[in-house]
Design a protein around this motif. Sequence first.
Motif, mmCIF file in Angstrom:
data_model
loop_
_atom_site.group_PDB
_atom_site.id
_atom_site.type_symbol
_atom_site.label_atom_id
_atom_site.label_comp_id
_atom_site.label_asym_id
_atom_site.label_seq_id
_atom_site.Cartn_x
_atom_site.Cartn_y
_atom_site.Cartn_z
ATOM 1 N N CYS A 35 1.174 -1.111 -0.146
ATOM 2 C CA CYS A 35 0.255 0.474 -0.207
ATOM 3 C C CYS A 35 0.788 1.168 -0.310
ATOM 4 O O CYS A 35 0.716 2.418 -0.034
ATOM 5 N N ILE A 36 2.379 0.822 0.220
ATOM 6 C CA ILE A 36 3.208 1.953 0.299
ATOM 7 C C ILE A 36 3.123 2.847 -1.361
ATOM 8 O O ILE A 36 3.199 2.042 -2.464
ATOM 9 N N GLY A 37 3.162 3.938 -1.616
ATOM 10 C CA GLY A 37 2.975 5.474 -2.597
ATOM 11 C C GLY A 37 1.688 5.056 -3.312
ATOM 12 O O GLY A 37 1.179 5.327 -4.414
ATOM 13 N N LYS A 38 0.121 4.386 -2.518
ATOM 14 C CA LYS A 38 -1.140 4.078 -2.985
ATOM 15 C C LYS A 38 -1.974 5.381 -2.609
ATOM 16 O O LYS A 38 -1.626 6.005 -1.959
ATOM 17 N N LYS A 39 -2.865 5.673 -3.664
ATOM 18 C CA LYS A 39 -3.923 6.939 -2.649
ATOM 19 C C LYS A 39 -4.715 6.469 -2.654
ATOM 20 O O LYS A 39 -5.458 5.415 -2.069
ATOM 21 N N ILE A 40 -5.914 7.671 -1.121
ATOM 22 C CA ILE A 40 -7.064 7.185 -1.130
ATOM 23 C C ILE A 40 -7.547 7.545 -1.247
ATOM 24 O O ILE A 40 -7.244 8.955 -1.824
ATOM 25 N N ILE A 41 -8.220 6.870 -1.821
ATOM 26 C CA ILE A 41 -9.655 7.020 -3.399
ATOM 27 C C ILE A 41 -10.577 7.379 -2.862
ATOM 28 O O ILE A 41 -12.256 7.974 -3.205
ATOM 29 N N ASP A 42 -11.397 7.093 -0.998
ATOM 30 C CA ASP A 42 -12.640 6.985 -0.681
ATOM 31 C C ASP A 42 -12.191 6.082 1.244
ATOM 32 O O ASP A 42 -11.361 5.826 1.657
ATOM 33 N N ILE A 43 -13.185 6.764 2.117
ATOM 34 C CA ILE A 43 -13.665 6.201 3.593
ATOM 35 C C ILE A 43 -14.472 5.680 3.570
ATOM 36 O O ILE A 43 -15.272 6.038 3.584
ATOM 37 N N ILE A 44 -14.795 4.308 4.153
ATOM 38 C CA ILE A 44 -15.547 3.588 3.997
ATOM 39 C C ILE A 44 -15.956 3.426 6.358
ATOM 40 O O ILE A 44 -14.704 2.838 6.355
#
Length: 187
Positions: A117-126
């Motif tokens: 998950c390093i280098g990944k963007k957050i696109i939503d929070i559930i």
Amino acid sequence: MKQRLEDGRWIMAAYEDIKGFFQENNLIGKTIKDILPKALDYMIQNLEDIENIEELNAFSGIQTDVALCIVFEDTDSLEIEFSGDGPVLLGFNTADFHKYPQYTGECYTLKMLFGGCIGKKIIDIIFEKSENKMLFPCYYEIDMSGDDDGVKEIRLQLEDRTYLKASGCIDWFYFEHCMENGEAVDI
């Protein structure tokens, strides 16, 4: 009602408070740079299932008794912790990195364990809710039972359709990197 702790973090159990925290601090679009533990007390979630240490295969998940800090590329940070089956503690840019332990080589780093998950963007929070009430609604004599809306897990959805899941169970804080189908990422 959410309450601010001396270290700047917030303790909360109400859905609207938790949702408001994430809306106010706008994590959507932030890229994960690192994940740091507040203590080196964690253990691999499926350690008892690993039979051949030479061919180590583990889930990207840990259980701990303390907060974790997600550090973003823009230097912002999110401290997150479930107090077991109790309230959630959240802090935005509250981390005092001088109080975080330095790795000495005696254990694995979370950056290695959560490397996917390093280098990944957050696109939503559930926010996952349950009909069950908290087993332990008090945190250091702060009673959150009146605010208990059954928020049992928080998911940070990532751009590759995986997600980071923070949840509490009994007296542990679980943190996992999961695939879209809910299974923990295998490393």
